[in-house]
Design a protein around this motif. Structure first.
Motif: not given
Length: 470
Positions: A115-117, A132-136, A142-144
């Motif tokens: 998952s990318i920011v 767990s892609p959903v957790l990622a 959150r980072l966003e």
């Protein structure tokens, strides 16, 4: 560590995506954004991939996957719903030692798509190793909230000055201190506020100064804390609250919002109540100036929005006169919060074609308002700070032509767990206020839109004390 985090240079390199559906389209889009030459192998393309083909963003190979498709590719992604095809893609890629990702099948992956920011050239990637892609994605979200969208522009700006900074400072430690000051100070905030030219000018002036590491003037952040619910804060408000050295806050800032500020920041209460000011406005203005001149980052935290009956204009006027850097962060004003959390839209094409905000408490202590303008039909009127003057407000609106049965709502502590709603009409509301133990902060809404409350109220009423009607 199951996977080594690696950022791969794909600009101009051939990459293969096997599959023609929407998942394949999303993977292809990421590769395109990275500058890759994308080849898609699929019998049929989805609508979005057809659009990419029409725009010459991808190259399409029709028919079924063949092992020779992998030849010459920098990496391969299998995004089909056919396990046999996906296994064949994995086998062909690994045979040629080409990195391969099979969507939703970690056992067949030699690399993982995180998952990318994206704040290019700043990139943050989060992966759970495919478990767990959903957790990622949740962690990425959150980072966003923590990484301003302008970080990319800030990174490009620092790159432009890297050689100049190297020439100015011989010691790596001095260069590190310089960049820490730049990236955590007013220069970064100017970039975040879209003032890139000013930021570049300050960097250059700092480099040209005899002592480039001298103490600089601090900055003031005039931040709208919203109506009370901490979830309604903007990303920028939260970021500035968490980096400020001092929090100067009002009475209307909820404890939940204040608790989100930096834990070790100094907190100064300057709250105001009717007929009582903990700190006079002029003293608040000078306090902000003094703290900033001491080199501190000051968050002036106000309830609601600073520019809607928040006297924010007076404060930044003083800061501008003193040459103090500042920025203003809008907040959700009390009217918007109370309206949304009670199911009372401020405008509605069947009931109200305009909305007016008015104060129920003028500077001289009166409520001598333009009553004819406020008593217009098909209009919603919102009064701030009108609890004490509710009798006068209702009487004046009736006196200037508004029907006595016009609906009126009084919202106490809007958007918080202590929210209470009282409804009635202009004739009855003064008696309701006299009878009930209603306390500030309150907001008054007048207009036919209040009729929509029972139908549109979405807020969980169990979360607050109750809804009372006159």
């Amino acid at each position: 560590m199951d996977f080594l985090p690696v950022f791969m240079q794909l600009n101009g390199r051939d990459c293969l995506v096997v599959g023609g559906g929407e998942v394949a389209s999303r993977k292809a889009a990421l590769l395109i954004d990275a500058g890759a030459t994308v080849h898609v192998r699929a019998p049929v393309l989805s609508a979005s991939l057809q659009d990419s083909l029409a725009a010459s963003r991808i190259q399409h190979r029709t028919g079924q996957f063949e092992a020779t498709d992998v030849k010459g590719m920098t990496l391969v992604i299998a995004a089909t719903d056919d396990a046999t095809v996906n296994t064949a893609v994995h086998a062909a890629a690994t045979a040629q030692q080409t990195p391969v990702n099979v969507v939703d099948d970690p056992d067949l992956c030699t690399f993982i798509m995180p998952s990318i920011v994206d704040r290019s050239p700043v990139i943050a990637a989060v992966s759970t190793g495919g478990s767990s892609p959903v957790l990622a994605r949740m962690i990425r979200s959150r980072l966003e909230t923590m990484i301003p969208s302008a970080y990319g522009r800030l990174a490009k700006m620092t790159a432009d000055f890297r050689e100049k900074v190297k020439a100015r400072f011989d010691k790596p430690s001095d260069r590190r201190l310089f960049w820490e000051r730049i990236l955590q100070g007013s220069v970064a905030e100017m970039v975040f506020a879209g003032r890139d030219a000013e930021a570049e000018k300050i960097i250059q002036q700092t480099l040209d100064a005899p002592d480039a590491m001298q103490q600089e003037v601090g900055e003031v952040y005039l931040v709208g804390g919203g109506p009370g619910d901490p979830d309604l804060l903007t990303f920028r408000a939260l970021r500035l609250m968490q980096q400020a050295d001092v929090i100067v806050h009002d009475r209307l800032v909820s404890k939940e919002v204040l608790d989100l500020s930096r834990r070790d920041a100094e907190r100064i209460y300057v709250g105001k109540e009717r007929a009582y000011h903990a700190v006079p406005q002029e003293d608040i203005n000078q306090l902000l100036v003094r703290l900033a001149k001491e080199g501190k980052r000051v968050c002036r935290l106000k309830g609601g929005d600073p520019f809607i009956f928040g006297r924010g204009g007076e404060e930044i006027d003083t800061l501008a006169e003193e040459g103090i850097p500042f920025q203003v962060v809008p907040g959700i004003t009390a009217a918007a919060g109370a309206s949304s959390y009670t199911g009372i839209p401020l405008t509605h094409r069947d009931y109200s074609q305009s909305v007016v905000f008015a104060t129920g408490h003028l500077k001289d202590g009166t409520i001598n308002l333009n009553w004819p303008a406020l008593a217009q039909p098909n209009q919603t009127v919102v009064f701030y700070m009108g609890l004490v003057g509710i009798g006068t407000i209702c009487a004046k609106l009736i006196e200037h032509g508004m029907p006595a049965d016009t609906p009126i709502a009084l919202v106490q502590k809007a958007t918080t767990p202590e929210q209470r709603l009282f409804t009635g009409d202009l004739a009855s509301m003064p008696a309701v206020v006299e009878r009930e133990n209603i306390k500030a902060p309150t907001l008054i809404i007048v207009g036919n839109v209040i009729k929509l409350h029972e139908k549109l109220n979405w807020y969980d009423e169990s979360a607050y004390w109750g809804v009372e009607s006159a």
